[in-house]
Design a protein around this motif. Structure first.
Motif, PDB file in Angstrom:
ATOM      1  N   SER A  24     -88.039  18.027  32.463  1.00 15.19           N
ATOM      2  CA  SER A  24     -88.128  16.948  31.481  1.00 15.19           C
ATOM      3  C   SER A  24     -86.829  16.895  30.692  1.00 15.19           C
ATOM      4  CB  SER A  24     -89.313  17.196  30.547  1.00 15.19           C
ATOM      5  OG  SER A  24     -89.156  18.420  29.851  1.00 15.19           O
ATOM      6  N   THR A  25     -86.831  16.073  29.656  1.00 14.87           N
ATOM      7  CA  THR A  25     -85.647  15.990  28.810  1.00 14.87           C
ATOM      8  C   THR A  25     -85.396  17.295  28.069  1.00 14.87           C
ATOM      9  OG1 THR A  25     -87.036  15.021  27.076  1.00 14.87           O
ATOM     10  CG2 THR A  25     -85.832  13.495  28.521  1.00 14.87           C
ATOM     11  N   GLU A  26     -86.476  18.028  27.741  1.00 14.32           N
ATOM     12  CA  GLU A  26     -86.322  19.313  27.076  1.00 14.32           C
ATOM     13  C   GLU A  26     -85.811  20.378  28.040  1.00 14.32           C
ATOM     14  OE1 GLU A  26     -89.134  17.557  26.932  1.00 14.32           O
ATOM     15  OE2 GLU A  26     -89.058  16.804  24.863  1.00 14.32           O
ATOM     16  N   PHE A  27     -86.221  20.279  29.283  1.00 15.52           N
ATOM     17  CA  PHE A  27     -85.783  21.222  30.316  1.00 15.52           C
ATOM     18  C   PHE A  27     -85.275  20.404  31.497  1.00 15.52           C
ATOM     19  CE2 PHE A  27     -86.713  24.015  34.020  1.00 15.52           C
ATOM     20  CZ  PHE A  27     -85.837  25.034  33.694  1.00 15.52           C
TER      21      PHE A  27
END
Length: 249
Positions: free
Chosen positions: A40-43
């Motif tokens: 995801s954007t976080e990972f």
């Protein structure tokens, strides 16, 4: 060349290399696919993330390399080999070359398979291999597998016992090199000289460490770390050859 051909026939006439190659590919590519699907954007998905789980395949390859030599001692076929080739070092060297080359090929399949499945799952994410660092991160996996196989053959030749060699290899690579860093005061200084840790350094040098990953002050750069890993493995192999030449088969 004859010895290489003989060792190739001996290796591929057994089931273990086929099963180990398939297992290394399925486990590594499968885990990478699961991780890639959940990025995801976080990972975010990066080239480094696609290669983060190569060690699963490497552990299987270490077992394969150890089996290639210990099974000969187990079933006493090594005696026939040494009778046919009195120069034991030549026979063992031919086996090392064949097994290590196979390990290198498996490493490349694992690396590019992991990258390919990630690209297939997330086609909109830019994980193109553009820089020299990214090429080393992916294509370098084969080199680490190649050197790791030399290390495993050396251990198998020294111990001659399948269970003992496999146990030592997995405990060393999975446990010892990971936990040595927690030894108070001297742990970090010891860990930075560990062979498999330096093999991983070759692949990951220049990339951002994962959250919670310990930062190690390595003694060498990327290629120096690979050279150090290779020197340890070749040195251990030379010791194994000397021991194998002096003792009974």
């Amino acid at each position: 060349m004859t010895l290489l051909a003989v060792e190739r026939i001996k290796l591929f006439s057994t089931r273990s290399p086929w099963w180990c190659a398939a297992l290394a590919l399925v486990i590594t590519v499968g885990i990478t696919a699961l991780i890639a699907a959940n990025t995801s954007t976080e990972f975010p998905l990066t080239v480094g993330v696609t290669q983060a789980f190569y060690t699963f395949g490497m552990y299987v390859v270490l077992v394969m390399a150890a089996l290639a030599i210990t099974t000969e001692y187990r079933f006493s076929t090594i005696r026939a080999t040494f009778l046919a080739v009195p120069n034991r070092i030549s026979a063992l060297l031919a086996k090392t070359v064949v097994v290590s080359l196979l390990a290198g090929v498996i490493g490349e399949l694992v690396a590019f398979g992991s990258w390919g499945i990630s690209k297939l799952i997330k086609p909109d994410v830019n994980i193109a291999i553009n820089t020299a660092q990214e090429w080393r991160n992916v294509a370098g996996v084969g080199a680490v597998f190649f050197v790791g196989a030399i290390f495993a053959i050396a251990i198998g030749t020294l111990l001659r016992h399948t269970a003992g060699a496999v146990a030592l290899l997995l405990v060393w690579a999975l446990v010892v090199e990971s936990l040595v860093g927690i030894i108070p005061k001297i742990g970090d200084d010891i860990q930075r000289w560990m062979p498999f840790v330096n093999g991983n350094r070759f692949l990951t040098a220049g990339t951002e460490p994962f959250p919670g990953e310990p930062v190690i002050n390595y003694p060498f750069g990327a290629w120096g770390s690979l050279g150090y890993f290779a020197a340890i493995s070749v040195g251990l192999l030379i010791v194994a050859f000397v021991v194998a030449k002096r003792r009974d088969a």
